[in-house]
Design a protein around this motif. Structure first.
Motif, short mmCIF file in Angstrom:
data_model
loop_
_atom_site.label_atom_id
_atom_site.label_comp_id
_atom_site.label_asym_id
_atom_site.label_seq_id
_atom_site.Cartn_x
_atom_site.Cartn_y
_atom_site.Cartn_z
N UNK A 68 60.78 36.72 -6.12
CA UNK A 68 61.79 35.78 -5.62
C UNK A 68 62.90 35.66 -6.65
N UNK A 69 64.13 35.89 -6.22
CA UNK A 69 65.29 35.74 -7.11
C UNK A 69 66.24 34.72 -6.51
N UNK A 70 66.58 33.71 -7.31
CA UNK A 70 67.54 32.69 -6.88
C UNK A 70 68.78 32.82 -7.74
N UNK A 71 69.94 32.73 -7.12
CA UNK A 71 71.17 32.67 -7.87
C UNK A 71 71.96 31.48 -7.36
N UNK A 72 72.28 30.58 -8.27
CA UNK A 72 72.97 29.35 -7.87
C UNK A 72 74.34 29.32 -8.52
N UNK A 73 75.38 29.22 -7.70
CA UNK A 73 76.73 29.01 -8.21
C UNK A 73 77.18 27.64 -7.72
N UNK A 74 78.42 27.28 -8.06
CA UNK A 74 78.93 25.98 -7.61
C UNK A 74 79.06 25.95 -6.09
N UNK A 75 79.21 27.14 -5.48
CA UNK A 75 79.49 27.17 -4.05
C UNK A 75 78.29 27.49 -3.17
N UNK A 76 77.34 28.23 -3.74
CA UNK A 76 76.22 28.62 -2.87
C UNK A 76 74.94 28.92 -3.63
N UNK A 77 73.88 28.92 -2.85
CA UNK A 77 72.56 29.28 -3.35
C UNK A 77 72.16 30.56 -2.62
N UNK A 78 71.87 31.62 -3.39
CA UNK A 78 71.47 32.88 -2.77
C UNK A 78 70.03 33.19 -3.16
N UNK A 79 69.25 33.52 -2.16
CA UNK A 79 67.83 33.76 -2.40
C UNK A 79 67.47 35.15 -1.91
N UNK A 127 64.12 49.14 3.08
CA UNK A 127 64.41 50.51 2.69
C UNK A 127 63.14 51.10 2.09
N UNK A 128 63.29 52.21 1.35
CA UNK A 128 62.09 52.87 0.81
C UNK A 128 61.31 51.99 -0.15
N UNK A 129 62.02 51.05 -0.78
CA UNK A 129 61.35 50.19 -1.77
C UNK A 129 60.61 49.03 -1.11
N UNK A 130 60.91 48.76 0.15
CA UNK A 130 60.22 47.68 0.83
C UNK A 130 61.17 46.78 1.61
N UNK A 131 60.71 45.55 1.86
CA UNK A 131 61.52 44.60 2.64
C UNK A 131 62.31 43.70 1.72
N UNK A 132 63.46 43.28 2.22
CA UNK A 132 64.26 42.30 1.51
C UNK A 132 64.65 41.21 2.50
N UNK A 133 64.28 39.98 2.17
CA UNK A 133 64.71 38.82 2.96
C UNK A 133 65.77 38.13 2.13
N UNK A 134 66.96 37.97 2.71
CA UNK A 134 68.04 37.36 1.95
C UNK A 134 68.53 36.12 2.70
N UNK A 135 68.60 35.00 1.98
CA UNK A 135 69.05 33.75 2.60
C UNK A 135 70.14 33.13 1.74
N UNK A 136 71.13 32.56 2.41
CA UNK A 136 72.23 31.91 1.68
C UNK A 136 72.42 30.50 2.20
N UNK A 137 72.63 29.58 1.28
CA UNK A 137 72.92 28.19 1.64
C UNK A 137 74.21 27.80 0.93
N UNK A 138 75.18 27.32 1.71
CA UNK A 138 76.43 26.87 1.09
C UNK A 138 76.19 25.51 0.45
N UNK A 139 76.79 25.30 -0.71
CA UNK A 139 76.60 24.02 -1.39
C UNK A 139 77.85 23.16 -1.22
N UNK A 140 77.65 21.86 -1.02
CA UNK A 140 78.81 21.00 -0.77
C UNK A 140 79.68 20.82 -2.02
#
Lengths: 140, 111
Positions: A68-79, A127-140
């Motif tokens: 699980x990789x999370x990246x949080x910026x001022x505008x959004x959360x990407x998972x 892809x060949x490496x497997x599955x990727x589930x990507x979710x994005x949440x906009x931050x207020x």
């Protein structure tokens, strides 16, 4: 460029790790000062996504790898949730009709329904490496 | 997740507390189907102590209400907290299951 904070959790596909995943999400939320509502919505969406991986990609096996990789910026959360299990095709995951009567209510599909409802964007790729589930949440 | 069952007259009340997810939901599913097999088909799920449920918990409730109604009974909900209630509403469960503010009202609804 906006600064971002990154967080990583590696687990096996053992269902008992769902609690660790929830703790991880709330810890990220605490460190990045996300609101309680966003933290709770994200926790549920991630719980559903990881459960999908455990049940569909790994078929209930406990020894698969999940990152699980999370990246949080001022505008959004990407998972990003990666696994090396069997490809699961999001097109085959039927969303339930939440207005249908009990006798016609399907048992499955609610997990993906919640992911889409709680996050702003949900994508499944593989892809060949497997599955990727990507979710994005906009931050207020 | 923890649950406790007790009879209130002819009504079975199952108090569910903690978190319901894919790990914990199967134990609740087993408990509900065991009771239904013993013909305890009028059931109230007391959700007052339930802090969180994922779709795995909802599937257990959906299977439970379907099975109970097929046997002439019902599975009704009581005391859901705001967060859990939100999930029930989002998924349309509040239109297919009867939901009451507390156990007493839910039990009385079977009379």
């Amino acid at each position: 460029m906006a600064s971002s904070k990154r967080f990583h959790l590696a687990i096996t596909s053992d269902m008992s790790n769902l609690e660790r995943v929830a703790e991880f999400v709330f810890e990220v939320a605490r460190q990045t000062q996300l609101s309680d509502t966003i933290a709770e919505h994200t926790q549920m969406a991630v719980d559903e996504a990881v459960t999908n991986v455990m049940e569909h990609a790994y078929g209930g096996r406990a020894d698969g790898h999940i990152d699980l990789d999370f990246r949080v910026t001022a505008r959004e959360l990407r998972i990003e949730i990666r696994d090396q299990g069997a490809p699961f095709d999001s097109a085959t995951i039927q969303e339930p009709n939440i207005h249908s009567p009990l006798s016609e209510r399907a048992i499955g599909g609610l997990g993906v329904f919640f992911m889409r409802k709680l996050m702003d964007k949900v994508e499944f790729t593989h892809d060949r490496r497997g599955n990727l589930t990507r979710m994005t949440k906009k931050l207020p | 997740m923890d649950f406790k069952s007790e009879m209130r007259g002819a009504i079975l009340v199952i108090a569910i507390s903690g978190n319901l997810d894919a790990l914990t939901a199967p134990a609740l599913a087993d408990a509900i189907s065991t009771q239904l097999r013993e013909d305890k088909t009028r059931v109230v799920a007391n959700l007052a102590g339930l802090e969180y449920t994922s779709s795995a918990g909802l599937r257990v409730l959906l299977n439970g209400v379907k099975a109970a109604r097929q046997q002439g009974g019902d599975l009704r909900l009581a005391g859901a907290q705001p967060d859990v209630n939100k999930v029930l509403e989002l998924s349309g469960f509040t239109s297919i299951m009867k939901s009451f503010p507390d156990v007493e009202t839910a039990v009385a609804s079977f009379a």
